[in-house]
Motif scaffolding. Structure first.
Motif, PDB file in Angstrom:
ATOM      1  N   ILE A  17       0.402   2.738   3.329  1.00  0.00           N
ATOM      2  CA  ILE A  17       1.021   3.666   2.211  1.00  0.00           C
ATOM      3  C   ILE A  17       2.401   3.962   2.225  1.00  0.00           C
ATOM      4  CG2 ILE A  17      -1.317   4.622   1.977  1.00  0.00           C
ATOM      5  CD1 ILE A  17      -0.096   7.098   3.675  1.00  0.00           C
ATOM      6  N   HIS A  25       2.207   4.676  -1.608  1.00  0.00           N
ATOM      7  CA  HIS A  25       1.894   6.155  -2.264  1.00  0.00           C
ATOM      8  C   HIS A  25       3.000   6.510  -3.327  1.00  0.00           C
ATOM      9  CE1 HIS A  25       0.546  10.031  -3.360  1.00  0.00           C
ATOM     10  NE2 HIS A  25       0.560  10.407  -2.369  1.00  0.00           N
ATOM     11  N   VAL A  35      -5.671   7.089  -3.133  1.00  0.00           N
ATOM     12  CA  VAL A  35      -4.844   6.649  -1.886  1.00  0.00           C
ATOM     13  C   VAL A  35      -5.909   6.727  -0.556  1.00  0.00           C
ATOM     14  CG1 VAL A  35      -3.548   7.046  -0.201  1.00  0.00           C
ATOM     15  CG2 VAL A  35      -2.741   7.383  -2.484  1.00  0.00           C
TER      16      VAL A  35
END
Ligand SMILES: Nc1nc2c(ncn2[C@@H]2O[C@H](COP(=O)(O)OP(=O)(O)OP(=O)(O)O)[C@@H](O)[C@H]2O)c(=O)[nH]1
Ligand SMILES: [Zn+2]
Ligand SMILES: [Zn+2]
Ligand SMILES: [Zn+2]
Length: 272
Positions: A17, A25, A35
């Motif tokens: 991420i 993200h 996510v």
């Protein structure tokens, strides 16, 4: 649950991420739930890969879960003493901070890889993957994974193991299966540990703990044992030998088995 404590993101999966990661993200409206779902699905993918590693080498992988201090490392030490002539054993240990447990296992001449998880209160499949690449699986029959002491989060992550074992020590109280159903439902065997202390406790009844477990519709065997008394380990050692034989036969037939990952746990992780 893990959404609350924030432990879905670990040192093992953080790269996914972060900037440039597969599930970066972005702040353009990609919601947290998405996510988290992506991370869980990456975890499951990695777990499948880990299981293939174990399977390709004929290794049985067993995940031990329990509260902190309920006797996982002590049970592993006693199990190694009882079985190391019979099986080639290694251990992957998760701990928030220290290397202590791995050092205890290594002092028995057994390979042990410690994963210090920092803030994450469970192991995940990415962390176990880096650990298993530090072991020579060709030289092993059984790999135990000692999960971080925690009765909630570990039940929700597939690590690539074949079986789950949950410990309940007699000093914790026989109501724990009712209070923490997810981790007890996920178990293929439940070990009531520190049974040598039963004579000193007037409020822990193994029958009551087993009753609470049956209320969860679990059919897992419930075995009383003490790491301090090797004669109490027989049922556990028999269960383990049988699990190894079954897994070996499955492997020969080109099959494998997945641990029970609790749907409630999955839901908790996906939707917090
Ligand atoms: N009386 C008794 N004490 C035990 C037994 N097993 C473990 N202990 C004690 O309980 C404490 C914790 O044992 P560990 O084996 O370190 O527990 P653990 O589950 O590995 O702990 P974490 O890794 O911190 O979660 C130690 O002081 C052990 O000596 C047992 O069968 N009987
Ligand atoms: Zn958590
Ligand atoms: Zn331990
Ligand atoms: Zn790999």
């Amino acid at each position: 649950m893990c959404d609350t404590c924030g432990c879905n993101v670990t040192q093992g999966n953080r790269h996914l991420i972060e900037a440039g990661g597969k599930h970066e993200h972005t702040h353009d409206g990609k919601v947290a739930v998405e996510v988290l779902e992506n991370l869980l699905s990456e975890n499951d993918h990695q777990a499948g890969h880990n299981r293939q590693h174990f399977g390709n080498h004929g290794v049985l992988a067993v995940n031990l879960m329990s509260s902190p201090g309920s006797g996982k490392t002590s049970l592993l030490e006693a199990t190694i003493d009882a079985l190391n002539q019979e099986f080639r054993i290694a251990v992957i240990v998760g701990d928030l901070e220290t290397e202590n447990d791995a050092e205890r296992i290594r002092s028995k001449g057994i390979s042990a890889v410690q994963i210090t998880t920092g803030t994450a209160c469970h192991l995940d499949a990415h962390m176990v993957h880096s650990a298993l690449h530090q072991l020579n699986l060709d030289d092993l029959d059984i790999v135990f994974v000692e999960n971080v002491g925690n009765l909630v989060c570990p039940a929700s992550f597939d690590l690539g193991q074949h079986l789950n074992v949950t410990l309940l020590s007699v000093t914790e109280g026989d109501d724990k299966p009712a209070k923490y159903p997810v981790i007890f439902r996920a178990a293929d065997a439940i070990l009531i540990s520190k049974s040598d202390l039963l004579p000193y406790l007037d409020d822990f009844k193994p029958e009551r703990a087993e009753q609470a477990i049956r209320h969860l519709a679990s059919e897992a065997p419930v075995l009383n044992l003490s790491a301090r008394n090797s004669s109490t380990l027989d049922n556990w050692l028999t269960w383990l030998r049988k699990a190894f034989t079954i897994q070996d036969a499955r492997r020969a037939a080109g099959e494998t088995t997945k641990p029970k990952i609790q749907p409630e746990g999955e839901k908790l992780h996906a939707h917090g």
